[in-house]
Write a protein that holds these residues in place. Structure first.
Motif, PDB file in Angstrom:
ATOM      1  N   TYR A   9       0.830  -1.200   0.000  1.00 41.15           N
ATOM      2  CA  TYR A   9       0.000   0.000   0.000  1.00 41.15           C
ATOM      3  C   TYR A   9       0.863   1.248   0.000  1.00 41.15           C
ATOM      4  O   TYR A   9       1.755   1.391   0.828  1.00 41.15           O
ATOM      5  N   ASP A  10       0.572   2.152  -0.945  1.00 42.29           N
ATOM      6  CA  ASP A  10       1.343   3.398  -1.006  1.00 42.29           C
ATOM      7  C   ASP A  10       0.472   4.641  -0.922  1.00 42.29           C
ATOM      8  O   ASP A  10       0.959   5.746  -1.032  1.00 42.29           O
ATOM      9  N   GLY A  11      -0.826   4.478  -0.717  1.00 41.51           N
ATOM     10  CA  GLY A  11      -1.727   5.613  -0.589  1.00 41.51           C
ATOM     11  C   GLY A  11      -2.206   6.179  -1.916  1.00 41.51           C
ATOM     12  O   GLY A  11      -3.073   7.043  -1.942  1.00 41.51           O
ATOM     13  N   SER A  12      -1.678   5.701  -3.041  1.00 41.47           N
ATOM     14  CA  SER A  12      -2.089   6.190  -4.354  1.00 41.47           C
ATOM     15  C   SER A  12      -3.489   5.683  -4.692  1.00 41.47           C
ATOM     16  O   SER A  12      -4.032   4.814  -4.010  1.00 41.47           O
ATOM     17  N   SER A  13      -4.069   6.204  -5.767  1.00 41.64           N
ATOM     18  CA  SER A  13      -5.392   5.735  -6.174  1.00 41.64           C
ATOM     19  C   SER A  13      -5.350   4.254  -6.539  1.00 41.64           C
ATOM     20  O   SER A  13      -6.270   3.501  -6.222  1.00 41.64           O
ATOM     21  N   ALA A  14      -4.251   3.807  -7.168  1.00 42.68           N
ATOM     22  CA  ALA A  14      -4.116   2.382  -7.493  1.00 42.68           C
ATOM     23  C   ALA A  14      -4.006   1.563  -6.207  1.00 42.68           C
ATOM     24  O   ALA A  14      -4.602   0.492  -6.089  1.00 42.68           O
ATOM     25  N   GLY A  15      -3.257   2.066  -5.241  1.00 42.63           N
ATOM     26  CA  GLY A  15      -3.120   1.374  -3.958  1.00 42.63           C
ATOM     27  C   GLY A  15      -4.428   1.317  -3.195  1.00 42.63           C
ATOM     28  O   GLY A  15      -4.757   0.318  -2.564  1.00 42.63           O
ATOM     29  N   GLN A  16      -5.204   2.399  -3.255  1.00 40.68           N
ATOM     30  CA  GLN A  16      -6.491   2.410  -2.568  1.00 40.68           C
ATOM     31  C   GLN A  16      -7.467   1.436  -3.208  1.00 40.68           C
ATOM     32  O   GLN A  16      -8.210   0.752  -2.515  1.00 40.68           O
ATOM     33  N   LYS A  17      -7.453   1.345  -4.546  1.00 40.38           N
ATOM     34  CA  LYS A  17      -8.319   0.371  -5.223  1.00 40.38           C
ATOM     35  C   LYS A  17      -7.904  -1.050  -4.860  1.00 40.38           C
ATOM     36  O   LYS A  17      -8.744  -1.906  -4.595  1.00 40.38           O
ATOM     37  N   ALA A  18      -6.598  -1.303  -4.816  1.00 46.43           N
ATOM     38  CA  ALA A  18      -6.115  -2.624  -4.425  1.00 46.43           C
ATOM     39  C   ALA A  18      -6.541  -2.941  -2.995  1.00 46.43           C
ATOM     40  O   ALA A  18      -6.929  -4.072  -2.691  1.00 46.43           O
ATOM     41  N   ILE A 108       0.128 -11.741  -2.891  1.00 45.61           N
ATOM     42  CA  ILE A 108       0.487 -10.334  -2.743  1.00 45.61           C
ATOM     43  C   ILE A 108      -0.485  -9.552  -3.608  1.00 45.61           C
ATOM     44  O   ILE A 108      -0.711  -9.902  -4.772  1.00 45.61           O
ATOM     45  N   VAL A 109      -1.076  -8.495  -3.058  1.00 49.30           N
ATOM     46  CA  VAL A 109      -1.984  -7.633  -3.807  1.00 49.30           C
ATOM     47  C   VAL A 109      -1.305  -6.284  -3.966  1.00 49.30           C
ATOM     48  O   VAL A 109      -0.804  -5.714  -2.995  1.00 49.30           O
ATOM     49  N   VAL A 110      -1.293  -5.786  -5.190  1.00 42.47           N
ATOM     50  CA  VAL A 110      -0.635  -4.502  -5.475  1.00 42.47           C
ATOM     51  C   VAL A 110      -1.452  -3.753  -6.517  1.00 42.47           C
ATOM     52  O   VAL A 110      -2.049  -4.355  -7.405  1.00 42.47           O
ATOM     53  N   GLY A 111      -1.505  -2.440  -6.361  1.00 44.65           N
ATOM     54  CA  GLY A 111      -2.156  -1.608  -7.358  1.00 44.65           C
ATOM     55  C   GLY A 111      -1.218  -1.367  -8.530  1.00 44.65           C
ATOM     56  O   GLY A 111       0.004  -1.355  -8.369  1.00 44.65           O
ATOM     57  N   HIS A 112      -1.789  -1.182  -9.710  1.00 43.05           N
ATOM     58  CA  HIS A 112      -0.983  -0.939 -10.905  1.00 43.05           C
ATOM     59  C   HIS A 112      -1.708   0.058 -11.794  1.00 43.05           C
ATOM     60  O   HIS A 112      -2.879  -0.122 -12.110  1.00 43.05           O
ATOM     61  N   VAL A 138       0.567 -13.129  -7.364  1.00 40.61           N
ATOM     62  CA  VAL A 138       0.463 -11.676  -7.278  1.00 40.61           C
ATOM     63  C   VAL A 138      -0.819 -11.256  -7.988  1.00 40.61           C
ATOM     64  O   VAL A 138      -1.069 -11.643  -9.125  1.00 40.61           O
ATOM     65  N   PHE A 139      -1.629 -10.484  -7.280  1.00 42.15           N
ATOM     66  CA  PHE A 139      -2.875  -9.958  -7.830  1.00 42.15           C
ATOM     67  C   PHE A 139      -2.654  -8.481  -8.080  1.00 42.15           C
ATOM     68  O   PHE A 139      -2.436  -7.712  -7.154  1.00 42.15           O
ATOM     69  N   CYS A 140      -2.666  -8.070  -9.360  1.00 46.67           N
ATOM     70  CA  CYS A 140      -2.469  -6.675  -9.729  1.00 46.67           C
ATOM     71  C   CYS A 140      -3.824  -6.050 -10.016  1.00 46.67           C
ATOM     72  O   CYS A 140      -4.543  -6.511 -10.905  1.00 46.67           O
ATOM     73  N   VAL A 141      -4.173  -5.017  -9.267  1.00 47.56           N
ATOM     74  CA  VAL A 141      -5.405  -4.293  -9.483  1.00 47.56           C
ATOM     75  C   VAL A 141      -5.085  -3.126 -10.395  1.00 47.56           C
ATOM     76  O   VAL A 141      -4.359  -2.220 -10.017  1.00 47.56           O
ATOM     77  N   VAL A 142      -5.609  -3.160 -11.607  1.00 45.24           N
ATOM     78  CA  VAL A 142      -5.285  -2.160 -12.617  1.00 45.24           C
ATOM     79  C   VAL A 142      -6.267  -0.996 -12.529  1.00 45.24           C
ATOM     80  O   VAL A 142      -7.477  -1.191 -12.454  1.00 45.24           O
ATOM     81  N   THR A 143      -5.710   0.217 -12.528  1.00 47.80           N
ATOM     82  CA  THR A 143      -6.521   1.428 -12.560  1.00 47.80           C
ATOM     83  C   THR A 143      -6.135   2.232 -13.794  1.00 47.80           C
ATOM     84  O   THR A 143      -5.074   2.019 -14.384  1.00 47.80           O
ATOM     85  N   GLN A 144      -6.968   3.144 -14.161  1.00 48.36           N
ATOM     86  CA  GLN A 144      -6.704   3.982 -15.344  1.00 48.36           C
ATOM     87  C   GLN A 144      -5.977   5.227 -14.945  1.00 48.36           C
ATOM     88  O   GLN A 144      -6.029   5.832 -14.041  1.00 48.36           O
TER      89      GLN A 144
END
Length: 144
Positions: A9-18, A108-112, A138-144
Motif C-alpha cells: 500500500y502506497d496511498g495512491s489511487s491504485a493502492g487504494q483500489k487494491a 500479494i496484492v498490489v495496485g498498478h 500476485v494480484f495486480c489491481v489495474v486502474t486507469q
C-alpha cells in the motif's frame, strides 16, 4: 485458498483500489491480512538540501509513510476488517517479496496504473517485478 495476504500500500489511487479489492478476497477466505508500506532506503543519499544531507529528512519521510500505513489500516478497520501493518524500508520489490516469504504469504496484492511509452521504461514497474520475483501469486489491481 489464500490464507495470508500481503497488500502493498502506497496511498495512491491504485493502492487504494487494491486495498478495497483485497478486503473482498480476505472476506471470501477468512485470510490474515498484512498491510505493508515500503519507504525508500537512505533517502538522504538521494535528496540533498544545499549539498548536505538533511538530517530530519529521513524522519519526515518515515512519518509520511507511517501515516500512509495508518490511513490504510484505518480504511480496512472502517470496513470491518482486521489487518496488521508493517513499515518496511528499502527497495520495494525486494522488501515486499522478503516480507511475503517471512509471513508465508499465499498472495500479494498490489495496485498498478498503466503508464504509456517511455515513462514505464524510465520508472520501471513494481507490479511487473513482483510477478517475476514473488514467492507466491500476485494480484495486480489495474486502474486507469
Amino acid at each position: 485458498m489464500y490464507k495470508t495476504i500481503v497488500l502493498a500500500y502506497d496511498g495512491s489511487s491504485a493502492g487504494q483500489k487494491a486495498l478495497l479489492d483485497c478486503k473482498d478476497l480476505a472476506l471470501w477466505n477468512q485470510s490474515v491480512l498484512w498491510l505493508v508500506a515500503v519507504m525508500p532506503y537512505n533517502i538522504n543519499l538521494v535528496t540533498m538540501e544545499g549539498g548536505f544531507p538533511a538530517p530530519d529528512l529521513e524522519q519526515r519521510n518515515k512519518a509520511e509513510f507511517q501515516q500512509i500505513l495508518a490511513d490504510g489500516l484505518h480504511r480496512l478497520e472502517e470496513a470491518g476488517y482486521a489487518a496488521t501493518g508493517e513499515l518496511l524500508a528499502g527497495d520495494a520489490v525486494q522488501e515486499i517479496t522478503r516480507f511475503a516469504r517471512k509471513v508465508n504469504a499465499d498472495l500479494i496484492v498490489v495496485g498498478h496504473k498503466h503508464v504509456e511509452g517511455w515513462a514505464r521504461w524510465w520508472s520501471g514497474s513494481i507490479s511487473g517485478a513482483l510477478v517475476e520475483h514473488s514467492p507466491c501469486s500476485v494480484f495486480c489491481v489495474v486502474t486507469q
